[in-house]
Design an enzyme around this catalytic site. Structure first.
Site, PDB file in Angstrom:
ATOM      1  N   ASN A 196       0.918  -1.093   0.138  1.00  0.00           N
ATOM      2  CA  ASN A 196       0.080  -0.031   0.052  1.00  0.00           C
ATOM      3  C   ASN A 196       0.805   1.443  -0.065  1.00  0.00           C
ATOM      4  O   ASN A 196       1.939   1.071  -0.293  1.00  0.00           O
ATOM      5  CB  ASN A 196      -1.021   0.146   1.024  1.00  0.00           C
ATOM      6  CG  ASN A 196      -2.419   0.719   0.590  1.00  0.00           C
ATOM      7  OD1 ASN A 196      -2.273   1.762   0.312  1.00  0.00           O
ATOM      8  ND2 ASN A 196      -3.384  -0.198   0.888  1.00  0.00           N
ATOM      9  N   ARG A 197       0.297   2.290   0.400  1.00  0.00           N
ATOM     10  CA  ARG A 197       0.966   3.503   0.139  1.00  0.00           C
ATOM     11  C   ARG A 197       1.653   4.319   1.417  1.00  0.00           C
ATOM     12  O   ARG A 197       1.300   4.079   2.428  1.00  0.00           O
ATOM     13  CB  ARG A 197      -0.079   4.717  -0.430  1.00  0.00           C
ATOM     14  CG  ARG A 197      -0.571   4.623  -1.659  1.00  0.00           C
ATOM     15  CD  ARG A 197      -1.817   5.116  -2.125  1.00  0.00           C
ATOM     16  NE  ARG A 197      -2.320   4.968  -3.441  1.00  0.00           N
ATOM     17  CZ  ARG A 197      -2.981   4.145  -4.037  1.00  0.00           C
ATOM     18  NH1 ARG A 197      -3.461   3.271  -3.076  1.00  0.00           N
ATOM     19  NH2 ARG A 197      -2.973   3.758  -5.228  1.00  0.00           N
TER      20      ARG A 197
ATOM     21  N   HIS B 118       3.416   0.250  -2.749  1.00  0.00           N
ATOM     22  CA  HIS B 118       3.687  -1.342  -2.956  1.00  0.00           C
ATOM     23  C   HIS B 118       5.088  -1.941  -2.748  1.00  0.00           C
ATOM     24  O   HIS B 118       5.512  -2.420  -3.856  1.00  0.00           O
ATOM     25  CB  HIS B 118       3.080  -1.944  -4.300  1.00  0.00           C
ATOM     26  CG  HIS B 118       1.442  -2.033  -3.908  1.00  0.00           C
ATOM     27  ND1 HIS B 118       0.822  -2.245  -2.719  1.00  0.00           N
ATOM     28  CD2 HIS B 118       0.347  -2.323  -4.858  1.00  0.00           C
ATOM     29  CE1 HIS B 118      -0.660  -2.372  -2.766  1.00  0.00           C
ATOM     30  NE2 HIS B 118      -0.970  -2.273  -4.222  1.00  0.00           N
TER      31      HIS B 118
ATOM     32  N   HIS C 159      -1.455  -9.920  -3.397  1.00  0.00           N
ATOM     33  CA  HIS C 159      -2.406  -9.203  -4.036  1.00  0.00           C
ATOM     34  C   HIS C 159      -3.203 -10.175  -5.393  1.00  0.00           C
ATOM     35  O   HIS C 159      -3.097  -9.808  -6.412  1.00  0.00           O
ATOM     36  CB  HIS C 159      -1.364  -8.048  -4.766  1.00  0.00           C
ATOM     37  CG  HIS C 159      -2.412  -6.985  -5.067  1.00  0.00           C
ATOM     38  ND1 HIS C 159      -3.324  -6.887  -5.963  1.00  0.00           N
ATOM     39  CD2 HIS C 159      -2.182  -5.497  -4.597  1.00  0.00           C
ATOM     40  CE1 HIS C 159      -3.582  -5.535  -6.069  1.00  0.00           C
ATOM     41  NE2 HIS C 159      -2.936  -4.696  -5.549  1.00  0.00           N
ATOM     42  N   SER C 160      -4.021 -10.903  -4.781  1.00  0.00           N
ATOM     43  CA  SER C 160      -4.842 -11.602  -5.717  1.00  0.00           C
ATOM     44  C   SER C 160      -6.050 -10.991  -6.162  1.00  0.00           C
ATOM     45  O   SER C 160      -6.750 -10.362  -5.369  1.00  0.00           O
ATOM     46  CB  SER C 160      -5.048 -13.295  -5.149  1.00  0.00           C
ATOM     47  OG  SER C 160      -4.082 -14.018  -5.080  1.00  0.00           O
TER      48      SER C 160
ATOM     49  N   ASP D 191     -11.522   1.221  -3.080  1.00  0.00           N
ATOM     50  CA  ASP D 191     -10.037   1.256  -2.964  1.00  0.00           C
ATOM     51  C   ASP D 191      -9.623   1.759  -1.478  1.00  0.00           C
ATOM     52  O   ASP D 191      -8.824   2.567  -1.256  1.00  0.00           O
ATOM     53  CB  ASP D 191      -9.387   1.983  -4.019  1.00  0.00           C
ATOM     54  CG  ASP D 191      -7.662   1.650  -4.136  1.00  0.00           C
ATOM     55  OD1 ASP D 191      -7.257   0.760  -3.430  1.00  0.00           O
ATOM     56  OD2 ASP D 191      -7.295   2.168  -5.010  1.00  0.00           O
TER      57      ASP D 191
ATOM     58  N   GLN E  71      -7.460  -4.438   2.438  1.00  0.00           N
ATOM     59  CA  GLN E  71      -7.967  -3.345   1.499  1.00  0.00           C
ATOM     60  C   GLN E  71      -8.822  -3.994   0.610  1.00  0.00           C
ATOM     61  O   GLN E  71      -8.559  -4.947   0.064  1.00  0.00           O
ATOM     62  CB  GLN E  71      -6.541  -3.161   0.655  1.00  0.00           C
ATOM     63  CG  GLN E  71      -6.764  -1.928  -0.387  1.00  0.00           C
ATOM     64  CD  GLN E  71      -6.531  -0.435   0.226  1.00  0.00           C
ATOM     65  OE1 GLN E  71      -6.145  -0.231   1.194  1.00  0.00           O
ATOM     66  NE2 GLN E  71      -6.780   0.626  -0.759  1.00  0.00           N
TER      67      GLN E  71
ATOM     68  N   GLU F 229      -6.945  -7.371   0.284  1.00  0.00           N
ATOM     69  CA  GLU F 229      -5.306  -7.475   0.709  1.00  0.00           C
ATOM     70  C   GLU F 229      -5.307  -7.368   2.218  1.00  0.00           C
ATOM     71  O   GLU F 229      -5.448  -6.265   2.684  1.00  0.00           O
ATOM     72  CB  GLU F 229      -4.510  -6.553  -0.010  1.00  0.00           C
ATOM     73  CG  GLU F 229      -4.750  -6.345  -1.704  1.00  0.00           C
ATOM     74  CD  GLU F 229      -4.705  -5.032  -2.120  1.00  0.00           C
ATOM     75  OE1 GLU F 229      -3.883  -4.273  -1.817  1.00  0.00           O
ATOM     76  OE2 GLU F 229      -5.610  -4.551  -2.885  1.00  0.00           O
TER      77      GLU F 229
HETATM   78  C1  GAL Z   1      -4.092  -1.547  -4.944  1.00  0.00           C
HETATM   79  C2  GAL Z   1      -4.097  -0.390  -4.442  1.00  0.00           C
HETATM   80  C3  GAL Z   1      -4.802   0.438  -5.555  1.00  0.00           C
HETATM   81  C4  GAL Z   1      -3.719   0.013  -6.931  1.00  0.00           C
HETATM   82  C5  GAL Z   1      -3.735  -1.493  -7.215  1.00  0.00           C
HETATM   83  C6  GAL Z   1      -2.643  -1.722  -8.263  1.00  0.00           C
HETATM   84  O1  GAL Z   1      -3.612  -2.497  -3.739  1.00  0.00           O
HETATM   85  O2  GAL Z   1      -4.934  -0.159  -3.531  1.00  0.00           O
HETATM   86  O3  GAL Z   1      -5.055   1.896  -5.740  1.00  0.00           O
HETATM   87  O4  GAL Z   1      -2.689   0.720  -6.952  1.00  0.00           O
HETATM   88  O5  GAL Z   1      -3.015  -2.019  -6.115  1.00  0.00           O
HETATM   89  O6  GAL Z   1      -3.200  -1.514  -9.397  1.00  0.00           O
END
Ligand code: GAL
Length: 322
Positions: free
Chosen positions: A63-64, A89, A158-159, A228, A260, A287
């Site tokens: 995440n961010r 990420h 990230h599935s 999101d 997430q 996630e």
């Molecule tokens: C998610 C994130 C999204 C986007 C995605 C990847 O985990 O929350 O904003 O970045 O990954 O495309």
């Protein structure tokens, strides 16, 4: 790069040492048909060139991170700005873009790597492993890590789930065990405020179709063109996703504090596995994670991993047919 297959009569998982990636999850639907319930690529080039993190392990910090920097023990660590002015990420080359070492277990595979000190700007040599095991109809994911310096650690998978094996996922029914979610600013970063889900499109306490409220006139939904957002989990029982079309259900349990919900809002229309075109809202990501940007919010659970301390987290995905 090697593809490993872990199989029981109920569930087959195909995992790649590239990115410790879940490449396929095969279950039997209500009509006795085999369905692959995750999106992915057929070729390694697909994984190398696409930046959707399809099925990958995301790290060192999923995440961010706002402003692409953080301060730890009085020292500032600059990170790559790979999402506007922010860090996403794990950076330019996150854990999803490395070939991991693999060890075959009786009922699974353990992937490990050492993320060197200052890789992508993060302090500490981090010895990290992701173990995938299949138990009856469940995929058990175990994350372990240890660092020789204080650092940050937040690992997820990230599935992109589509329990019908294709088409839109908006008819999937979703339940999330959360009373609140973290409010986003216009860059999808938490403001620090937790918003109660009651009376909002974010109320998934009782199962409802993912698409029921996704088009609601709601400032939070407008930011990310759909969901999101990080939900603050109320317990180990995190979420449940169900496809009325295939009858396949997936239950998620975890010891992580957040999940997430990302409704694949930015998924590009490119061919995925078996040439099928991917599409926005064609999958649901759930996630399990630490809260996004937790390093900048003292009242969020801490993402700091102290030198020598053991990071251990588990997420279990259990499939059945109803
Ligand atoms: C998610 C994130 C999204 C986007 C995605 C990847 O985990 O929350 O904003 O970045 O990954 O495309």
């Amino acid at each position: 790069v090697t593809l490993f297959e872990i199989s029981t009569p109920e569930l087959t998982a195909r995992v790649l040492d590239y990115g410790a990636t879940v490449q396929a999850l095969l279950v039997t639907d209500q009509d006795g048909k085999t369905v692959d319930v995750v999106l992915g690529h057929d070729t390694i080039e697909g994984y190398e060139t696409h930046d959707g993190y399809l099925g990958a392990c995301v790290g060192r910090v999923a995440n961010r991170i706002g402003g692409a920097e953080f301060t730890l023990n009085g020292k500032m660590y600059p990170l790559a700005k790979n999402d506007g002015q922010n860090h996403l990420h794990g950076g330019l080359r996150g854990f999803d873009k490395y070939v991991w070492d693999a060890e075959i277990l009786e009922d699974g595979v353990k992937f490990s790597r050492v993320s060197p000190d200052m890789e992508e700007g993060y302090p500490g040599n981090l010895a990290v492993s992701v173990t995938y095991r299949v138990e009856n109809g469940a995929l058990v994911i175990m994350y372990d890590a240890k660092s020789d310096r204080d650092t940050l650690c937040n690992l997820t998978n990230h599935s992109y789930f589509n329990l019908a094996g294709g088409g839109t996922a908006l008819a999937h029914e979703l339940r999330i065990n959360a009373e609140s979610f973290t409010e986003n600013d216009e860059n999808c970063l938490p403001t620090g405020r937790l918003i109660p889900v009651a009376g909002t499109p974010f109320d998934f306490r009782a199962a409802k179709p993912v698409g029921r409220d996704i088009g609601a006139d709601d400032g939070q939904l407008a930011i990310g063109h759909g969901y999101d957002h990080n939900f603050a989990l109320s317990g180990r029982d995190a979420a449940e996703l169900y496809s009325p079309e295939s009858g396949v259900a997936m239950n998620i349990t975890t010891d992580m504090p957040g999940v997430q919900l990302y409704t694949a809002n930015f998924l590009e229309r490119i061919p995925g596995k078996r040439g099928a075109l991917m599409e926005p809202h064609g999958a649901v990501c759930l996630e399990t994670q630490e809260f996004p940007d937790a390093v900048h919010h003292a009242d969020f659970p801490s993402p700091v991993l102290r030198a020598g301390a053991a990071y251990h987290r588990e997420t279990e995905l259990t499939f059945d047919v109803r």
